[in-house]
Motif scaffolding. Structure first.
Motif, short mmCIF file in Angstrom:
data_model
loop_
_atom_site.label_atom_id
_atom_site.label_comp_id
_atom_site.label_asym_id
_atom_site.label_seq_id
_atom_site.Cartn_x
_atom_site.Cartn_y
_atom_site.Cartn_z
N GLY A 25 -17.57 82.81 77.26
CA GLY A 25 -17.20 81.62 78.02
C GLY A 25 -17.90 80.40 77.49
O GLY A 25 -18.37 80.37 76.34
N GLY A 26 -17.99 79.38 78.33
CA GLY A 26 -18.61 78.12 77.93
C GLY A 26 -20.07 78.06 78.29
O GLY A 26 -20.76 79.08 78.40
N GLY A 60 -11.89 82.46 83.77
CA GLY A 60 -10.78 82.17 82.87
C GLY A 60 -10.71 83.08 81.66
O GLY A 60 -9.67 83.17 81.01
N MET A 61 -11.79 83.76 81.35
CA MET A 61 -11.84 84.67 80.21
C MET A 61 -11.77 86.13 80.63
O MET A 61 -12.02 87.03 79.83
N ARG A 76 -9.81 85.68 65.15
CA ARG A 76 -9.79 87.07 65.63
C ARG A 76 -11.12 87.79 65.42
O ARG A 76 -11.16 89.02 65.37
N SER A 77 -12.18 87.04 65.28
CA SER A 77 -13.49 87.67 65.03
C SER A 77 -13.98 88.46 66.23
O SER A 77 -14.91 89.26 66.11
N LEU A 114 -9.93 81.76 70.86
CA LEU A 114 -10.41 81.69 72.24
C LEU A 114 -10.60 80.25 72.71
O LEU A 114 -10.97 80.03 73.87
N THR A 115 -10.34 79.27 71.84
CA THR A 115 -10.53 77.87 72.23
C THR A 115 -9.21 77.13 72.44
O THR A 115 -9.22 75.93 72.67
#
Length: 223
Positions: A154-155, A103-104, A79-80, A216-217
């Motif tokens: 994102g990535g 996607g985010m 939750r950072s 988020l992963t």
């Protein structure tokens, strides 16, 4: 080696499974003493690393940490993402360009809501390998909005686009990786033009702050 790769993946798989577990929402959040110095007593910590909290998910203990190598700041904690407004303030940023993968988008929406008027421009959706046309377009958006911080969620593609903007504008980057691409920890940029990729190395594209939030992963495969 194959054996070394297996050793690396096991902790990642354990963390990934823990974050996906129903116990995660009920994890115990405990403040640590930081070698008896209290939350503000950083001088006694391991150089560059200071951990103050731990999270228990079943038998797994996840430690928060903040790592500050020269010229950068790395935050890891469940939750950072909730700390991002404080990190933006810490950078004295007032006009943010938000770059996020499609996607985010829902997470980007929340960040935009938290940051309010500090978000001056936004790019939703990125393209793999950073086509030079998209890089120029993004840099123009940043310049027109007079942004003083580029935030990417994102990535590798989102981070790559942010690096292209930083390269052209000199604006610092706050990166929120959602994959394990690793680009956020290097000063290497890359763009493609006519099917050919060009890369380079510049210190200005190394993100100033990197925020890792395991939540988020969870969409990534476990192996």
């Amino acid at each position: 080696s194959r054996l070394a790769a297996r050793r690396v993946r096991r902790p990642a798989r354990a963390l990934h499974s823990a974050v996906r577990s129903p116990d995660f929402r009920a994890l115990r959040h405990t403040e640590l003493d930081c070698q008896g110095l209290g939350a503000e007593g950083h001088s006694g910590c391991t150089p560059h690393v200071c951990s103050h909290y731990e999270h228990r998910v079943g038998s797994l203990i996840i430690h928060d940490f903040v790592y500050e190598p020269p010229g950068a700041r790395v935050i890891f904690a469940p939750r950072s993402r909730g700390r991002i407004p404080d990190e933006v303030s810490r950078l004295s940023a007032e006009r943010v360009l938000m770059i996020a993968t499609r996607g985010m988008k829902s997470h980007a929406d929340v960040l935009v809501q938290w940051l309010g008027s500090a978000v001056s421009a936004r790019i939703d959706g990125v393209t793999q390998h950073v086509p030079v046309e998209r890089a120029r377009e993004a840099a123009l958006i940043a310049t027109d909005a007079d942004v003083d911080l580029v935030m990417c969620l994102g990535g590798g593609s989102a981070i790559g686009l942010a690096k292209a903007v930083a390269k052209d504008t000199g604006r610092p980057i706050l990166a929120i990786p959602t994959t394990y691409a690793g680009s956020e920890m290097t000063p290497i940029w890359g763009v493609t033009e006519g099917g050919r990729k060009s890369t380079g190395r510049e210190s200005r594209v190394l993100p100033r702050v990197v925020v890792y939030d395991p939540e988020l992963t969870v969409s990534l495969p476990a192996s």
